[in-house]
Design an enzyme around this catalytic site. Structure first.
Site, short mmCIF file in Angstrom:
data_model
loop_
_atom_site.label_atom_id
_atom_site.label_comp_id
_atom_site.label_asym_id
_atom_site.label_seq_id
_atom_site.Cartn_x
_atom_site.Cartn_y
_atom_site.Cartn_z
N ASN A 9 0.74 -1.21 -0.11
CA ASN A 9 0.21 -0.22 -0.22
C ASN A 9 1.31 1.46 0.23
OD1 ASN A 9 -1.96 1.87 0.27
ND2 ASN A 9 -2.26 0.73 1.87
N ARG A 94 -3.16 -1.96 -3.52
CA ARG A 94 -3.31 -1.46 -2.94
C ARG A 94 -3.80 0.45 -3.89
NH1 ARG A 94 -6.11 2.03 2.41
NH2 ARG A 94 -7.94 2.28 1.30
N HIS A 182 -12.59 3.28 -0.23
CA HIS A 182 -12.31 2.19 1.20
C HIS A 182 -13.17 1.01 0.66
CE1 HIS A 182 -12.13 6.22 4.36
NE2 HIS A 182 -11.05 5.60 3.90
N ARG A 242 -9.99 16.64 6.61
CA ARG A 242 -10.47 16.82 5.65
C ARG A 242 -11.55 17.37 5.79
NH1 ARG A 242 -9.60 11.20 2.11
NH2 ARG A 242 -8.25 10.52 3.80
N GLY A 331 -13.95 4.05 14.79
CA GLY A 331 -15.09 2.59 15.03
C GLY A 331 -15.17 2.20 15.36
N GLU A 379 -7.90 -4.56 5.50
CA GLU A 379 -7.97 -4.33 3.67
C GLU A 379 -7.08 -5.37 3.18
OE1 GLU A 379 -8.38 -0.49 5.29
OE2 GLU A 379 -8.34 0.43 3.75
#
Ligand code: ADP
Length: 393
Positions: A9, A94, A182, A242, A331, A379
């Site tokens: 990644n 990725r 995502h 962001r 989360g 991921e």
């Protein structure tokens, strides 16, 4: 001989990697996880084994390891000496953007590389680095099969009507459309739901991926039907640095009234806004939650408020809600944020179970029309699975 899959990644100044063992049957295990950060400034390699024990921590001069190719060589050197007797069977990457073309991962060929280069303007801050990592592997070992896995692919199931902006139609044809990101995280969660929560896996689920980048995805029976991110990963929720969704007129105002350049606005929107910009303290949710500062509280309040707004919008797309799933750094780890979000979502029929929420679930609700869950995402494993599948390992 043991076979390995390397997952890469690549970011602008970092190269993250995970190494998986492929067994004849069963799930793959990560046997090394690490990253080189600070490429171009103060490169540093940190690697842990599958059990989380440190196996390397090295720092170099910026001249010694300046780009992805050199970073990859360092990583390859370390892994080769540690995993002698194993064979690297393939590399999974990725890749942020599969454009309008790719709804699934693909085996990298010269032709595919040319097509992926066409998508650089759609993700100029990420795509060039993702492709640089593919080229770096080609240089080191040209015959090694490589697989590109896209952050956008999972969202290609969204209905056509959901993909438009209200611009003249030709912009859609030129690629200015909602893509969503995502996707590898959402695909992993969609794959995990049937085992963890079979009652909701076939239903109307909103997944909140709350990390330093944050987005939400509406799924019907495990397929994406809507997402908070659109043309770029700037859209939707408030994030670490962001701003998320905002009136495009603000960009015109900054250009025309404040005389900002495109580069300055890019810097503002990608690096100086979000939790960091609102709080003036930082982008790390842990720091903000521990702070007494009024602006830290404001940033958290606004973060939660925006999740609530987006949840309402996505529930409308789904025509109701059966479950809300939390994942990624915030989360998975912040009971406080989950609690605030669930309280705000009471109108959708979510009743939080405080004790279960404190211990991390997986189910953190009781009774109620809709349930709430915590599921760790992975991921890297999703990329390794795709790579294994495409290479028939
Ligand atoms: P990314 O992969 O996008 O860099 P992660 O999914 O790792 O991001 O999430 C990073 C975010 O998770 C950071 O903002 C960090 O503050 C937050 N985080 C991690 N642990 C906790 C925690 N215990 N409580 C609150 N936030 C946390």
């Amino acid at each position: 001989m043991e076979r390995l899959i390397l997952v890469l990644n690549a970011g602008s100044s970092s190269l993250k990697f995970s190494l998986f063992t492929v067994r004849t049957a069963g799930e793959m295990d990560a046997v090394a996880v690490g990253q080189i950060e600070g490429l171009g400034t103060a490169p540093r390699l940190k690697v842990k084994d599958g059990a989380g024990e440190r196996i390397a921590d090295e720092q170099w001069d910026k001249g010694e390891v300046s780009g992805h190719a050199q970073a990859l060589q360092r990583i390859a050197g370390l892994l080769r000496s540690r995993f002698q007797g194993s064979v690297l069977a393939g590399v999974g990457h990725r890749v942020v953007h599969g454009g309008p073309d790719y709804a699934a991962p693909l085996l990298v060929t010269p032709e595919a590389m040319r097509r992926l280069e066409d998508f650089i303007p759609l993700a100029p801050l990420h795509q060039p680095h993702n492709l640089a990592a593919i080229r770096a592997v080609q240089e080191v070992q040209p015959d090694l099969p490589q697989v590109a896995c896209f952050d956008t692919a999972f969202h290609q199931t969204q209905e056509r009507v959901a993909q438009f902006y209200g611009l003249p139609y030709e912009y859609f044809e030129r690629g200015v459309r909602r893509y969503g990101f995502h996707g590898l995280s959402y695909e992993y969660i969609a794959g995990a739901l049937p085992a963890v929560a079979p009652a909701i896996a076939g239903g109307r689920v909103v997944v909140a991926h709350l990390g330093s980048g944050a987005s939400m995805c509406a799924m019907r029976a495990g397929r994406s039907v809507g997402s908070s991110m659109g043309f770029t990963a700037l859209d939707g929720l408030l994030m670490g640095t962001r701003p998320g969704n905002m009136d495009p007129g603000i960009v015109l105002y900054l250009l025309q009234q404040e005389g900002m350049s495109a580069k300055q606005i890019e810097d503002l929107l990608y690096k100086r806004s979000g939790l960091l910009g609102l709080s003036g303290i930082g982008n790390d949710m842990r720091v903000l939650l521990a702070s007494e500062d009024a602006r830290a509280r404001l940033a958290i309040e606004h973060f939660v408020y925006r999740i609530g707004r987006e949840l309402g919008a996505l529930a409308a797309v789904l025509g109701g809600l059966d479950a809300l799933v939390f994942t990624a750094g915030i989360g998975e780890n912040s009971a406080r944020i989950r609690e605030l979000v669930c309280e705000q979502a009471a109108w959708l029929g979510i009743e939080i179970d405080r004790a279960a929420n404190e211990t991390g679930g997986p189910c953190i609700s009781r009774g109620g029309k809709a349930s709430a869950w915590v599921l760790p995402t992975n991921e890297e494993l999703m990329i390794a699975r795709h790579t294994r599948h495409l290479l028939a390992l």
